[in-house]
Design an enzyme around this catalytic site. Structure first.
Site, short mmCIF file in Angstrom:
data_model
loop_
_atom_site.label_atom_id
_atom_site.label_comp_id
_atom_site.label_asym_id
_atom_site.label_seq_id
_atom_site.Cartn_x
_atom_site.Cartn_y
_atom_site.Cartn_z
N LYS A 194 0.84 -1.21 0.00
CA LYS A 194 0.00 0.00 0.00
C LYS A 194 0.88 1.26 0.00
CE LYS A 194 -1.78 1.61 4.03
NZ LYS A 194 -1.48 3.03 4.26
N ASN A 195 1.87 1.29 0.88
CA ASN A 195 2.66 2.52 1.05
C ASN A 195 3.62 2.79 -0.10
OD1 ASN A 195 1.30 3.04 3.36
ND2 ASN A 195 3.00 2.63 4.76
N CYS A 205 -5.59 13.13 12.80
CA CYS A 205 -5.46 11.71 12.49
C CYS A 205 -5.45 10.95 13.79
CB CYS A 205 -4.17 11.48 11.73
SG CYS A 205 -3.80 9.75 11.53
N ARG A 258 0.52 14.54 13.34
CA ARG A 258 1.07 14.30 12.00
C ARG A 258 1.06 15.54 11.09
NH1 ARG A 258 -0.91 8.35 10.13
NH2 ARG A 258 0.99 8.42 8.90
N ASP A 288 4.71 0.61 12.04
CA ASP A 288 3.53 -0.08 11.49
C ASP A 288 3.46 -1.55 11.91
OD1 ASP A 288 2.67 2.23 10.32
OD2 ASP A 288 3.21 1.68 8.27
N ARG A 295 -8.49 -0.71 4.48
CA ARG A 295 -7.57 0.31 3.94
C ARG A 295 -6.21 -0.31 3.64
NH1 ARG A 295 -6.64 4.85 7.79
NH2 ARG A 295 -5.24 5.29 6.07
C1 UD1 Z 1 4.33 6.90 6.50
C2 UD1 Z 1 3.48 5.67 6.26
C3 UD1 Z 1 2.90 5.17 7.58
C4 UD1 Z 1 4.04 4.95 8.59
C5 UD1 Z 1 4.91 6.19 8.72
C6 UD1 Z 1 6.14 5.97 9.59
C7 UD1 Z 1 2.65 6.05 4.01
C8 UD1 Z 1 1.49 6.37 3.13
N1 UD1 Z 1 2.41 6.04 5.34
O1 UD1 Z 1 3.48 7.91 7.04
O2 UD1 Z 1 2.23 3.94 7.32
O3 UD1 Z 1 3.47 4.67 9.85
O4 UD1 Z 1 5.38 6.60 7.42
O5 UD1 Z 1 6.89 4.90 9.09
O6 UD1 Z 1 3.73 5.77 3.55
N2 UD1 Z 1 6.46 14.76 10.73
C9 UD1 Z 1 6.57 16.10 10.99
N3 UD1 Z 1 6.45 16.99 9.96
C10 UD1 Z 1 6.24 16.57 8.68
C11 UD1 Z 1 6.11 15.20 8.41
C12 UD1 Z 1 6.24 14.32 9.45
O7 UD1 Z 1 6.77 16.50 12.14
O8 UD1 Z 1 6.13 17.43 7.78
C13 UD1 Z 1 6.57 13.78 11.83
C14 UD1 Z 1 5.29 12.98 12.06
O9 UD1 Z 1 4.40 13.66 12.89
C15 UD1 Z 1 5.83 11.72 12.70
C16 UD1 Z 1 7.19 11.54 12.00
O10 UD1 Z 1 7.52 12.80 11.45
O11 UD1 Z 1 6.06 11.91 14.07
C17 UD1 Z 1 7.18 10.50 10.89
O12 UD1 Z 1 6.07 10.71 10.05
P1 UD1 Z 1 6.11 10.36 8.50
O13 UD1 Z 1 7.27 9.49 8.20
O14 UD1 Z 1 5.95 11.62 7.74
O15 UD1 Z 1 4.79 9.50 8.34
P2 UD1 Z 1 3.94 9.43 7.03
O16 UD1 Z 1 4.84 9.66 5.86
O17 UD1 Z 1 2.71 10.24 7.17
#
Ligand code: UD1
Length: 416
Positions: A22-23, A116, A121, A304, A396
């Site tokens: 999925k990711n 979320c 996030r 995850d 999902r």
């Molecule tokens: C992706 C995965 C999700 C997985 C996560 C962590 C997808 C579609 N989803 O989510 O399944 O659980 O990686 O492996 O690939 N953060 C910030 N600012 C930002 C972006 C992130 O502070 O602009 C923080 C988030 O709040 C979190 C951390 O960084 O604490 C990691 O988040 P991130 O890797 O961005 O998660 P996703 O990409 O949303």
């Protein structure tokens, strides 16, 4: 609303095939926006989030066709660069259209993802990275309004490792003027799969899979054929299911090298894991030892898989410490597991899990995708019947969950 009814206590036996990730599928579907000719994908799992992404792309004017696990996306004509709130609110990963839209069309209007269930996030790093590449970005009426006549290559350090942030910026940089260097980039296999697809589309990317990714911008990208990488989290979930139920399960289309941290922990728990280039076999006698877990970006233990490994610890011998370092609110499975008789205490970002000899079936509620998966695992070993409500979360992320579990001998049925 659908429910799953699971009769626990059966050791899982047999083999199943793991679906495309999925990711990886979600960013690669969004990458179609960068291409002037059709992108042809295979191993695209039939999942709700995949359907939502395709609907969003169609809303923008992407022509799509789908049969079995194949999807063709033609973004030669786009009539809007807007991702509306109604679509983005159901799936945070919709933010992945921002980079490609801005890079190819010079404009994007994307709703801010809403709250979320697993934490706040934010997407500040996506925005700052695009600003570093020369974009003008304003937040207005809950929308990210982004403009750039032509993005410019830049050096950008992400002060947290972000998976979709890395993907968004890597996609944007493909069509920027000059070279972009992303530092402290995410190293997840799904980032690598996206990079491999982009390279086939004509992009010039080096270093994907390391924490420094260099992208040399090109004028245009074209379509290509690409098979989405296997879903390591789906594989990991079935590995834990085999381990907990004392079964023997072979997973086809699974790659052990993407799951090193999970396999290491399963072996520590007393489980036998064998693999070849395309499959993983898990054997367990059901006698498990407690294992401590600490989540962190790849290649460390994936957030995850945290809930699933906590499920294993609920019936293991001993006490385990489960520490979540990525998301602040990712223990919502705990109170549902307690309803099944698990002994868990939460202190801040750590859960102390005391293994019990047996869980007991009860009615529980699924709260997010991986939490739901962990409840399925607990139900597979609980005595009697467990009813899991609100299972739309599972749809999902797990393709044909009941069919795959049934093929392994589990007693699972879906009711409305
Ligand atoms: C992706 C995965 C999700 C997985 C996560 C962590 C997808 C579609 N989803 O989510 O399944 O659980 O990686 O492996 O690939 N953060 C910030 N600012 C930002 C972006 C992130 O502070 O602009 C923080 C988030 O709040 C979190 C951390 O960084 O604490 C990691 O988040 P991130 O890797 O961005 O998660 P996703 O990409 O949303």
């Amino acid at each position: 609303m659908d429910k799953l009814v699971i009769e626990g206590g059966i050791p899982l036996q047999g083999e199943i095939t793991i679906s495309g990730a999925k990711n990886a599928a979600l960013p690669i579907l969004c990458a179609s926006l960068l291409a002037e000719t059709p992108l042809k994908l295979s191993a695209v799992a039939k999942l709700k989030d995949v359907g939502t992404t395709i609907t969003l792309l169609e809303h923008m004017g992407v022509q799509t066709s789908r049969s079995e696990d194949r999807v063709v996306l033609d973004a030669s004509h786009i009539h809007t660069q807007e991702a509306p709130y109604e679509m983005v609110k159901t799936m945070r990963a919709s933010i992945l259209v921002l980079g490609p839209l801005l890079a190819r069309f010079g404009h994007a209007r994307v709703s801010l993802p809403g709250g979320c269930a697993i934490g706040s996030r934010p997407v500040d790093l996506h925005i700052k990275g695009l600003q570093a590449m020369g974009a003008e970005i304003h937040i207005e009426h809950g929308y990210i309004e982004a403009h750039a006549i032509k993005l410019k290559g830049a050096r950008y350090f992400m002060d947290m490792v972000t998976v979709t942030g890395t993907e968004n910026l890597m996609m944007a940089a493909c069509l920027a003027d000059g070279t972009t260097v992303l530092e402290n980039a995410a190293k997840e296999p799904e980032v690598v799969d996206l990079a491999e697809c982009l390279i086939k589309m004509g992009a010039r990317i080096e270093g994907a899979g390391t924490d420094i990714i260099t992208i040399h911008g090109v004028e245009r990208l074209h379509g290509c054929d690409h098979q989405v990488v296997c879903d390591r989290i789906e594989a990991g979930t079935y590995m834990v299911a085999a381990a907990m139920t004392g079964g023997c399960v072979k997973l086809n289309n699974a790659r052990a090298e993407l799951l090193d941290a999970v396999i290491e922990k399963l072996r520590d728990a007393g489980v036998t894991v064998e693999s070849d280039a395309t499959s993983i076999t898990v054997k367990s006698n059901g006698k498990l030892k407690a294992v401590n877990i600490r989540t962190a970006p790849h290649p460390a233990f994936p957030t995850d898989m945290q809930a699933q490994m906590m499920a294993l610890n609920t019936i293991a011998d001993g006490v385990a410490k489960v520490t979540e370092t990525i998301f602040e609110n990712r223990f919502m499975h705990v109170q549902e597991m307690q309803r099944l008789g698990a002994q868990i205490e939460v202190e801040g970002n750590t859960a102390i899990v005391r293994g019990v000899p047996k869980l007991e079936g009860a009615t529980v509620m699924a709260t997010d995708l991986r939490a739901s998966a962990s409840l399925v695992l607990a139900a597979l070993v609980a005595s009697g019947e467990t009813i899991i409500e609100r299972i739309y979360h599972l749809d999902r992320g797990y393709e044909n969950l009941e069919e795959k579990l049934t093929a392994l001998g589990a007693k699972v049925k879906r009711t409305s």
